[in-house]
Motif scaffolding. Structure first.
Motif, PDB file in Angstrom:
ATOM      1  N   SER A  73       0.849  -1.194   0.000  1.00  0.00           N
ATOM      2  CA  SER A  73       0.000   0.000   0.000  1.00  0.00           C
ATOM      3  C   SER A  73       0.884   1.244   0.000  1.00  0.00           C
ATOM      4  CB  SER A  73      -0.940  -0.002   1.207  1.00  0.00           C
ATOM      5  OG  SER A  73      -0.188   0.034   2.401  1.00  0.00           O
ATOM      6  N   VAL A  74       1.162   1.728  -1.189  1.00  0.00           N
ATOM      7  CA  VAL A  74       1.992   2.912  -1.379  1.00  0.00           C
ATOM      8  C   VAL A  74       1.128   4.154  -1.150  1.00  0.00           C
ATOM      9  CG1 VAL A  74       3.276   4.223  -3.114  1.00  0.00           C
ATOM     10  CG2 VAL A  74       3.516   1.736  -3.000  1.00  0.00           C
ATOM     11  N   LYS A  75       1.655   5.119  -0.425  1.00  0.00           N
ATOM     12  CA  LYS A  75       0.922   6.370  -0.222  1.00  0.00           C
ATOM     13  C   LYS A  75       0.824   7.122  -1.543  1.00  0.00           C
ATOM     14  CE  LYS A  75       1.099   8.872   3.362  1.00  0.00           C
ATOM     15  NZ  LYS A  75      -0.149   8.819   4.059  1.00  0.00           N
ATOM     16  N   GLU A  76      -0.343   7.698  -1.805  1.00  0.00           N
ATOM     17  CA  GLU A  76      -0.558   8.427  -3.050  1.00  0.00           C
ATOM     18  C   GLU A  76       0.449   9.560  -3.212  1.00  0.00           C
ATOM     19  OE1 GLU A  76      -4.620   9.663  -3.377  1.00  0.00           O
ATOM     20  OE2 GLU A  76      -5.344   7.612  -3.639  1.00  0.00           O
ATOM     21  N   GLU A  77       0.747  10.267  -2.119  1.00  0.00           N
ATOM     22  CA  GLU A  77       1.711  11.366  -2.185  1.00  0.00           C
ATOM     23  C   GLU A  77       3.097  10.858  -2.577  1.00  0.00           C
ATOM     24  OE1 GLU A  77      -0.112  10.648   0.601  1.00  0.00           O
ATOM     25  OE2 GLU A  77      -1.600  12.242   0.559  1.00  0.00           O
ATOM     26  N   ASP A  78       3.461   9.675  -2.083  1.00  0.00           N
ATOM     27  CA  ASP A  78       4.754   9.094  -2.427  1.00  0.00           C
ATOM     28  C   ASP A  78       4.798   8.696  -3.899  1.00  0.00           C
ATOM     29  OD1 ASP A  78       5.614   9.408   0.191  1.00  0.00           O
ATOM     30  OD2 ASP A  78       5.382   7.284   0.722  1.00  0.00           O
ATOM     31  N   ALA A  79       3.718   8.105  -4.389  1.00  0.00           N
ATOM     32  CA  ALA A  79       3.674   7.699  -5.798  1.00  0.00           C
ATOM     33  C   ALA A  79       3.811   8.919  -6.707  1.00  0.00           C
ATOM     34  CB  ALA A  79       2.379   6.953  -6.099  1.00  0.00           C
ATOM     35  N   ARG A  80       3.085   9.954  -6.402  1.00  0.00           N
ATOM     36  CA  ARG A  80       3.153  11.174  -7.222  1.00  0.00           C
ATOM     37  C   ARG A  80       4.549  11.797  -7.158  1.00  0.00           C
ATOM     38  NH1 ARG A  80       0.658  14.855 -10.069  1.00  0.00           N
ATOM     39  NH2 ARG A  80       0.718  17.058  -9.586  1.00  0.00           N
ATOM     40  N   ALA A  81       5.126  11.892  -5.964  1.00  0.00           N
ATOM     41  CA  ALA A  81       6.461  12.466  -5.818  1.00  0.00           C
ATOM     42  C   ALA A  81       7.508  11.638  -6.565  1.00  0.00           C
ATOM     43  CB  ALA A  81       6.826  12.582  -4.344  1.00  0.00           C
ATOM     44  N   MET A  82       7.394  10.318  -6.484  1.00  0.00           N
ATOM     45  CA  MET A  82       8.335   9.441  -7.184  1.00  0.00           C
ATOM     46  C   MET A  82       8.219   9.640  -8.691  1.00  0.00           C
ATOM     47  SD  MET A  82      10.726   7.103  -6.895  1.00  0.00           S
ATOM     48  CE  MET A  82      10.598   6.302  -5.300  1.00  0.00           C
ATOM     49  N   LYS A  83       6.998   9.706  -9.190  1.00  0.00           N
ATOM     50  CA  LYS A  83       6.790   9.911 -10.624  1.00  0.00           C
ATOM     51  C   LYS A  83       7.352  11.253 -11.082  1.00  0.00           C
ATOM     52  CE  LYS A  83       2.689   7.055 -11.291  1.00  0.00           C
ATOM     53  NZ  LYS A  83       1.296   7.056 -11.752  1.00  0.00           N
ATOM     54  N   ILE A  84       7.135  12.295 -10.303  1.00  0.00           N
ATOM     55  CA  ILE A  84       7.640  13.621 -10.665  1.00  0.00           C
ATOM     56  C   ILE A  84       9.168  13.615 -10.717  1.00  0.00           C
ATOM     57  CG2 ILE A  84       7.875  16.004  -9.856  1.00  0.00           C
ATOM     58  CD1 ILE A  84       4.926  15.745  -8.856  1.00  0.00           C
ATOM     59  N   ALA A  85       9.808  13.034  -9.696  1.00  0.00           N
ATOM     60  CA  ALA A  85      11.272  12.984  -9.661  1.00  0.00           C
ATOM     61  C   ALA A  85      11.825  12.183 -10.837  1.00  0.00           C
ATOM     62  CB  ALA A  85      11.745  12.384  -8.333  1.00  0.00           C
ATOM     63  N   LEU A  86      11.258  11.016 -11.086  1.00  0.00           N
ATOM     64  CA  LEU A  86      11.751  10.173 -12.180  1.00  0.00           C
ATOM     65  C   LEU A  86      11.437  10.782 -13.543  1.00  0.00           C
ATOM     66  CD1 LEU A  86      10.878   6.679 -10.692  1.00  0.00           C
ATOM     67  CD2 LEU A  86      13.177   7.638 -11.029  1.00  0.00           C
TER      68      LEU A  86
END
Length: 82
Positions: free
Chosen positions: A13-26
């Motif tokens: 269960s990945v936090k939505e904020e973490d998923a978005r931040a990871m996508k933005i960085a990558l």
């Protein structure tokens, strides 16, 4: 600055904020290309884990496609996106 609140792993269960931040960085580094119709979402899709693994591989990190708060992957993402 990029940070995670909890471990970022496929199948957990990945936090939505973490998923978005990871996508933005990558995405900023050229590893993640969002769906053109949807843009960057907070949904942890297969592509973000593939991008994370490629980033880790290219930077001499263990290519697990996972990250934890303040681990080497997060440190390297921060160094690369500054």
């Amino acid at each position: 600055m990029f940070d995670l609140e909890k471990p970022f792993t496929d199948g957990s269960s990945v936090k939505e904020e973490d998923a978005r931040a990871m996508k933005i960085a990558l995405n900023h580094l050229g590893y993640y290309a969002p769906n053109p119709k949807m843009g960057i979402t907070a949904i942890p899709d297969r592509a973000v884990f593939t991008a994370l693994k490629a980033f880790q591989n290219d930077h001499g990190l263990q290519a697990t496609a996972t990250a934890k708060p303040n681990d080497q992957t997060v440190e390297m993402l921060n160094a690369e996106t500054e």
